[in-house]
Design an enzyme around this catalytic site. Structure first.
Site, PDB file in Angstrom:
ATOM      1  N   CYS A 169      -4.500  -9.554   0.122  1.00 17.98           N
ATOM      2  CA  CYS A 169      -3.896 -10.107  -1.093  1.00 17.98           C
ATOM      3  C   CYS A 169      -3.044  -9.040  -1.767  1.00 17.98           C
ATOM      4  CB  CYS A 169      -4.954 -10.671  -2.031  1.00 17.98           C
ATOM      5  SG  CYS A 169      -6.294  -9.550  -2.481  1.00 17.98           S
TER       6      CYS A 169
ATOM      7  N   MET B 248       0.845  -1.197   0.000  1.00 16.75           N
ATOM      8  CA  MET B 248       0.000   0.000   0.000  1.00 16.75           C
ATOM      9  C   MET B 248       0.872   1.235   0.000  1.00 16.75           C
ATOM     10  SD  MET B 248      -2.530  -1.240   2.929  1.00 16.75           S
ATOM     11  CE  MET B 248      -1.078  -1.840   3.750  1.00 16.75           C
TER      12      MET B 248
ATOM     13  N   SER C 286      -8.147  -6.461  -0.458  1.00 16.35           N
ATOM     14  CA  SER C 286      -7.102  -6.281  -1.466  1.00 16.35           C
ATOM     15  C   SER C 286      -6.105  -5.251  -0.968  1.00 16.35           C
ATOM     16  CB  SER C 286      -7.712  -5.789  -2.777  1.00 16.35           C
ATOM     17  OG  SER C 286      -8.044  -4.400  -2.691  1.00 16.35           O
ATOM     18  N   ASP C 287      -4.884  -5.316  -1.482  1.00 20.97           N
ATOM     19  CA  ASP C 287      -3.997  -4.178  -1.331  1.00 20.97           C
ATOM     20  C   ASP C 287      -4.596  -3.051  -2.169  1.00 20.97           C
ATOM     21  OD1 ASP C 287      -1.855  -2.551  -0.665  1.00 20.97           O
ATOM     22  OD2 ASP C 287      -0.370  -4.102  -1.012  1.00 20.97           O
ATOM     23  N   CYS C 288      -4.142  -1.834  -1.923  1.00 20.22           N
ATOM     24  CA  CYS C 288      -4.835  -0.685  -2.488  1.00 20.22           C
ATOM     25  C   CYS C 288      -4.479  -0.472  -3.963  1.00 20.22           C
ATOM     26  CB  CYS C 288      -4.546   0.555  -1.655  1.00 20.22           C
ATOM     27  SG  CYS C 288      -5.172   0.355   0.028  1.00 20.22           S
TER      28      CYS C 288
END
Length: 757
Positions: A247, A1, A283-285
């Site tokens: 993830c 992130m 989720s990751d960003c």
């Protein structure tokens, strides 16, 4: 992130009814008659009742990190993005304000891990968990935090390596276990906060030679995946039952992580049985955006978004609009079953954290008064002193830093508070530099700054001041290395060499004939020039030591605290970065790869586990049975997961043969020629930290370990216990060797699920 400073001003929108009551008003609000507010109902039913009350439009609006809530129901907006890597940190969901304007800043995890003390990690996790919950109860943060980072630091160039506990699987797993226990608490009915293990999976570089984490496809064999990259996540999911996963951006073997059913369903939820309704994956960003835009795995954003949720992702972290949930819904690819599944997991997670319980929540009484407590401040200092590693000493250290002594403090972080924290940090209550600590001791200090990353062709504004300070002093302490300008999120290093300008300055200081100590900050560098320079008497590695880093360093320098940390990473020579690309995920040595980590690489400058003391220790094994039956060991164990079956503990005896009381880190490595070739050089199988061993008074302990600590992984990823001869090597470098044999038939402790063709 990654987020910009500007985004840190985003304030989480939560209704603050009273202390601990930051969710919906379950007493007088519209939801009071909904089962979500019934504390006696099963948590899964509570979450389902809330989801059932949402309109389809409201459902879609709550699948993103900036969840919109449902105003007509009295469900507040909720920003899921909280950070607490080494203390509550800046994030879009966190607002540092008023009584919540600071948080304790511990050292970076890499320095925490250098202490090799599980109890210390648990205590730090507990302190961070308490402060994180205080922020949540105060209505200025969520109840979930995207920490810990348990990716393995296998390549020294990785910009985020300091966020992790290092390169070794056992250390990573035990760090994860104790950090999660500390953060989430031990109450079976409610989590203190929801911890998130990230970044799943094989995520360990940022941007290298034109390939970025957003488009990288990590090619990993089943053997390396099961043995190394996924072991920390197995601990998180199967053994520690963490509340949340994140993830990653990258793909694994051709499939983006956030659309990877093999990772999220087959392994995580299937093989590891991480199937509680309150377990969810974020989720990751912008990782959902990557599925279509960068990995080209879906034709457009709507299709990629649908694929992420269908494959097991439950929440899309967004900056602005990095997923297309409305488009996925209108296309028909995203259906109500998948939407409701995700929302049930998310809200069940919040139920389990007491978000809907107001003042009746288990942890509702945690408040701003629990932030920056004396206990937390002591832990911040202790973890820095315990983790600092001494890499060279010709008996110069400890220095007699008594009142009135003249000391030159030279270098870029001698008196710069901004250098102490590292990445993913919040504002601490204070930042104490080495100069601050030296002045507290009554030392006469001359300071001079120095270069950071400049080359020798940069304008030299430091040498004359540094030499003047050094010439006027009894001792020279150089504070150098690298800061976050060298490495961090989105930024990998290209070299592990010391900056040329720093080496030039050190060469001049070393010719003055005065005691010269180097205190190295940041990630590990090739210290060969410093080790070979006889004018440099001692080297300490201090990473990013946190809010009390200055006093911690000075107390080690003076001998007020005895140094006992060990390297949690390999110190590679400078040419290593020319021998293997960051994109090569293989671990074992080959014609194209010299090997990665201490298990496979045999040319380290200084090895994982290395660290000097102010005293000397003699470490030996006690009596140990020489032969064991594999089948008997398994027959005596009733555990579901056979790799967790205990192996008879290792008796250790440590004698302090010097003249200073000190801690000692006992490291036990296994070495054998069993299982598939090539054989690891050695593998850490057990460790502990023995505290305050007095001269002449031996300390005894037993190192606990399991069958999994001795087993190998075959080419298919199966965990196998092989018969044969084994050696146990005590300490780094080795002080004692113990031998035993396993007899019988090889046994599969864990059969790894095959990936789809």
């Amino acid at each position: 992130m990654f987020f910009s400073v500007a985004k840190l001003t985003t304030v989480v929108s939560l209704t603050h009814v009273a202390l601990g009551a930051v969710g919906p008003d379950c007493v007088n609000g519209p939801l009071k008659s909904n089962k979500i507010c019934d504390r006696n109902a099963p948590p899964a039913e509570r979450a389902a009742a809330l989801v059932a009350a949402l309109t389809q439009e409201e459902k879609l609006a709550n699948l993103v990190s900036k969840a919109q809530g449902a105003p007509r129901l009295g469900l507040p907006k909720y920003n899921w993005w909280g950070e607490a890597l080494h203390g509550v940190a800046g994030a879009p969901g966190i607002n540092f304000t008023g009584a919540y304007s600071t948080a304790t800043s511990f050292p970076q995890p890499l320095l925490m891990a250098a202490a090799f003390d599980d109890d210390l990690i648990f205590n730090i996790g507990t302190a961070i968990g308490i402060e994180s919950r205080a922020f949540g109860n105060g209505g200025v943060a969520p109840f979930d935090y995207w920490t810990p980072n348990v990716n393995a630091f296998k390549d020294p160039r990785w910009g985020r390596g300091s966020e992790t506990p290092g390169e070794d699987v056992l250390v990573l797993k035990r760090y994860a276990r104790n950090m999660i226990r500390g953060l989430e608490g031990d109450n079976p009915k409610e989590r203190r906060v929801i911890a998130t293990c990230k970044h799943y999976a094989a995520n360990d570089f940022e941007d290298w030679m034109g390939t970025s984490r957003h488009d990288f496809d990590a090619k990993v064999s089943p053997q390396d995946l099961a043995e190394y990259y996924l072991q920390p996540f197995q601990e998180c999911a199967r053994d520690s039952k963490v509340g949340s996963f994140m993830c990653a951006y990258n793909a694994v073997n051709g499939v983006p992580s956030c659309a990877n059913t093999y990772l999220m369903e087959t392994i995580l939820r299937g093989h590891w049985k991480w199937t509680d309704d309150n377990n969810y994956i974020t989720s990751d960003c912008e990782a959902v955006l990557d599925i279509s835009e960068n990995h080209k795995y879906a034709p457009n954003l709507a299709a990629g978004t649908a694929l992420a949720f269908i494959s097991g992702t439950d929440l899309s972290c967004e900056y602005e609009s990095s997923s297309d949930i409305p488009g996925a819904w209108s296309s028909g690819a995203l259906n109500v079953t998948i939407v409701d599944r995700a929302l049930n997991r998310l809200y069940h997670g919040l139920v389990r954290a007491g978000y809907f319980d107001g003042d009746a929540a288990v942890y509702a009484n945690i408040s701003a008064a629990d932030i920056n407590s004396p206990t937390a401040q002591k832990l911040a200092y202790q973890s820095a002193t315990d983790g600092i590693v001494m890499l060279k000493n010709d008996q110069t250290l400890p220095l007699p830093l008594t009142q009135g002594k003249k000391v030159a403090m030279v270098g870029f972080w001698a008196n710069d508070t901004s250098k102490l924290r590292g990445g993913y940090s919040g504002p601490p209550p204070f930042l104490h530099t080495p100069l601050y600590a030296a002045e507290k001791l009554g030392l006469v200090v001359k300071t001079s700054s120095g270069p950071v990353l400049q080359g020798n062709n940069a304008s030299d504004t430091w040498t004359s001041g540094a030499l003047a300070a050094a010439n006027a002093s009894d001792y020279i302490i150089y504070f150098g290395g690298q800061d976050t300008s060298a490495a961090g999120e989105t930024k990998d290093r290209l070299t592990v060499a010391w900056p040329a300008a720093q080496l030039t300055l050190l060469a001049k200081l070393s010719k003055l004939g005065k005691p010269l100590v180097v205190v190295q900050m940041g990630d590990m560098l090739d210290n060969t020039p410093l080790l070979e320079n006889k004018g440099i008497n001692s080297i300490l590695w201090a990473s990013w030591p946190g809010q009390d880093g200055g006093p911690a360093v000075v107390d080690i320098l003076s001998g007020a605290k005895a140094v006992a940390g060990r390297l949690p990473v390999t110190q590679y020579p400078v040419n290593y970065t020319e021998e293997v690309p960051m994109t090569d995920m293989t671990l074992r040595p080959s014609e194209l790869n010299p090997g990665r980590t201490y298990r496979w690489y045999d040319s380290a400058v200084q090895s994982f586990g290395y660290g000097l003391h102010y005293t000397s220790f003699n470490a030996t094994f006690g009596k140990y049975k020489p032969n064991f039956s594999i089948q008997a060991l398994l027959a005596d164990c009733s555990k579901e997961f056979k790799d967790t079956c205990p192996f008879p503990a290792l008796p250790i005896r440590v004698s302090n043969t010097g003249n200073r009381t000190s801690d000692f880190v006992a490291l036990a490595f296994v070495k054998s020629e069993t299982g598939p070739k090539p054989y690891p050089l050695k593998t850490l199988a057990a460790y502990t930290r023995l505290r305050d061993i007095s001269p002449g008074k031996p300390a005894e302990t037993s190192l606990e370990w399991t069958l999994g600590n001795i087993a190998r992984h075959d080419k298919d990823g199966n965990t196998v216990l092989y018969p044969g001869k084994y050696q146990v090597l005590l300490d780094e470098p080795t002080q004692a060797v113990l031998e035993f044999s396993l007899r019988g038939k090889e046994a599969v402790l864990d059969k790894w699920p095959s990936a789809p063709e």
